[in-house]
Write an enzyme that holds these catalytic residues in place. Structure first.
Site, PDB file in Angstrom:
ATOM      1  N   ASP A  10      19.423  47.642 -19.937  1.00 49.90           N
ATOM      2  CA  ASP A  10      19.596  48.553 -18.714  1.00 49.90           C
ATOM      3  C   ASP A  10      20.246  47.619 -17.720  1.00 49.90           C
ATOM      4  O   ASP A  10      20.152  46.284 -17.901  1.00 49.90           O
ATOM      5  CB  ASP A  10      18.136  49.093 -18.331  1.00 49.90           C
ATOM      6  CG  ASP A  10      18.569  50.037 -16.959  1.00 49.90           C
ATOM      7  OD1 ASP A  10      19.483  50.772 -17.131  1.00 49.90           O
ATOM      8  OD2 ASP A  10      17.969  49.726 -16.033  1.00 49.90           O
ATOM      9  N   SER A  11      20.763  48.336 -16.657  1.00 47.63           N
ATOM     10  CA  SER A  11      21.435  47.521 -15.563  1.00 47.63           C
ATOM     11  C   SER A  11      20.173  46.721 -14.717  1.00 47.63           C
ATOM     12  O   SER A  11      20.434  45.984 -14.103  1.00 47.63           O
ATOM     13  CB  SER A  11      22.136  48.290 -14.479  1.00 47.63           C
ATOM     14  OG  SER A  11      21.242  49.558 -14.171  1.00 47.63           O
ATOM     15  N   CYS A  73      20.530  52.700 -19.980  1.00 48.38           N
ATOM     16  CA  CYS A  73      21.165  52.859 -18.943  1.00 48.38           C
ATOM     17  C   CYS A  73      22.174  54.308 -19.010  1.00 48.38           C
ATOM     18  O   CYS A  73      22.964  54.072 -19.782  1.00 48.38           O
ATOM     19  CB  CYS A  73      21.815  51.684 -18.470  1.00 48.38           C
ATOM     20  SG  CYS A  73      22.752  51.859 -16.923  1.00 48.38           S
ATOM     21  N   GLU A 152      13.017  52.208  -6.005  1.00 50.94           N
ATOM     22  CA  GLU A 152      12.632  50.971  -6.176  1.00 50.94           C
ATOM     23  C   GLU A 152      11.755  50.506  -4.854  1.00 50.94           C
ATOM     24  O   GLU A 152      11.107  49.361  -4.873  1.00 50.94           O
ATOM     25  CB  GLU A 152      13.933  49.900  -6.147  1.00 50.94           C
ATOM     26  CG  GLU A 152      14.634  50.093  -7.563  1.00 50.94           C
ATOM     27  CD  GLU A 152      15.630  48.973  -8.040  1.00 50.94           C
ATOM     28  OE1 GLU A 152      15.730  48.238  -7.490  1.00 50.94           O
ATOM     29  OE2 GLU A 152      16.007  49.355  -9.287  1.00 50.94           O
ATOM     30  N   CYS A 184      19.500  59.681 -14.578  1.00 54.18           N
ATOM     31  CA  CYS A 184      19.618  58.070 -14.209  1.00 54.18           C
ATOM     32  C   CYS A 184      18.194  57.907 -14.355  1.00 54.18           C
ATOM     33  O   CYS A 184      17.233  58.590 -14.287  1.00 54.18           O
ATOM     34  CB  CYS A 184      19.786  58.206 -12.796  1.00 54.18           C
ATOM     35  SG  CYS A 184      19.624  56.484 -11.905  1.00 54.18           S
ATOM     36  N   HIS A 186      16.023  56.060 -13.242  1.00 51.81           N
ATOM     37  CA  HIS A 186      14.968  55.948 -11.837  1.00 51.81           C
ATOM     38  C   HIS A 186      14.810  57.576 -11.521  1.00 51.81           C
ATOM     39  O   HIS A 186      13.480  57.459 -11.042  1.00 51.81           O
ATOM     40  CB  HIS A 186      15.605  55.360 -10.622  1.00 51.81           C
ATOM     41  CG  HIS A 186      15.892  54.126 -10.834  1.00 51.81           C
ATOM     42  ND1 HIS A 186      16.757  53.624 -11.670  1.00 51.81           N
ATOM     43  CD2 HIS A 186      15.408  53.071 -10.168  1.00 51.81           C
ATOM     44  CE1 HIS A 186      16.798  52.192 -11.426  1.00 51.81           C
ATOM     45  NE2 HIS A 186      16.169  51.936 -10.242  1.00 51.81           N
TER      46      HIS A 186
END
Ligand code: DGL
Length: 268
Positions: A10-11, A73, A152, A184, A186
């Site tokens: 993932d990024s 991702c 985050e 996404c 997140h």
């Protein structure tokens, strides 16, 4: 049977939401996770750059002798999975197809929303895939880039999160979607806030869950499940700031992160 690890990249830390599902659904599999924390976000970058970074991440995992690669991702899956599939000779799985398929099954009205990074939405990967499964679908894609830093920061239940969700999601309410893809890594962490804004009538699709199911099916089909039922080994690599990865990633994974190593991008 094959006891080599599964590779996931993932990024950054977001793909740990996918890893969590994989750990739950495939509890005996060894896993190597790579988070490209030095170059996150991918979501605001060009297709060309996303392809280049994704290729480097997949090469790193391939060199670790993984048996399969999960592109956790959404941005990398939507922009680079086809290229990676052509260039690597091991099975690769992304998050777009499982998410799109589930959404097209879940909808009753055919009105489906997709939220993701700017690069994911602009690629039209989810929109096209959903239309392949359900040609009558009406798909509305909305980029929601601010959701990533909000999560985050650990602000997923805050007033900031609610106001941001109201601003981004109004168009989906106007279009009366009955299904929403959380496109996404997140966003599953924000699902309570998103649900609060959209209302209980909207079904939220978490591609991470469906991807882990597809991965399990793939390992069964190719007969490459780990036949060893010992405690699996999990190894993590971050391209920058491993302590931040450990701290915030632990919240994503709901588990302590051990065996964490820093690998600079020059060595990818
Ligand atoms: N992991 C990315 C995704 O799922 C979000 C963060 C980024 O923009 O790199 O699209």
């Amino acid at each position: 049977m094959d006891n080599r690890p599964i590779g996931i990249f993932d990024s950054g830390i977001g793909g740990l939401t996918v890893m969590r599902e994989v750990m739950e659904q495939l509890p005996y599999e060894n896993i190597i996770y790579l988070g490209d924390t030095a170059r996150i976000p991918y979501g605001s970058k060009s297709e060309q750059t996303i392809k280049k970074f994704s290729h480097q991440c997949a090469t790193f995992l391939k060199n670790k002798d993984v048996k399969t690669i999960v592109v956790a991702c959404n941005t990398a899956s939507s922009n680079a999975l086809d290229m990676l599939t052509r260039e690597f000779d091991i099975p690769l799985i992304g998050v777009i197809d499982p998410g799109a398929r589930t959404a097209s099954k879940a909808t009753k009205t055919g009105r489906i929303g997709v939220i993701g990074t700017t690069a994911t939405i602009n690629s039209y990967a989810y929109q096209k895939k959903i239309m392949e499964y359900l040609s009558t679908a009406e798909v509305i894609g909305i980029p929601c880039p601010l959701f990533v830093p909000i999560v985050e920061e650990g602000w997923e239940y805050s007033q900031v999160a609610v106001l941001t969700a109201e601003k981004y999601l109004t168009e989906l309410i106007e279009h009366d979607v009955d299904t929403l893809v959380l496109g996404c890594t997140h966003y599953p962490i924000l699902r309570h806030t998103i649900k609060k804004v959209l209302g209980p009538q909207v079904t939220l699709v978490n591609p991470a869950f469906e991807t882990a199911k597809d991965l399990k099916n793939l390992l069964i089909e190719k007969d490459i499940l780990n036949g060893n039922y010992d405690k699996p080994r999990y190894e993590y690599y971050a391209t920058d700031a491993p302590e931040r990865f450990r701290r915030i990633g632990g919240n994503f994974l709901k588990k302590e992160i051990d065996n964490l190593y820093e690998i600079t991008i020059d060595n990818l």
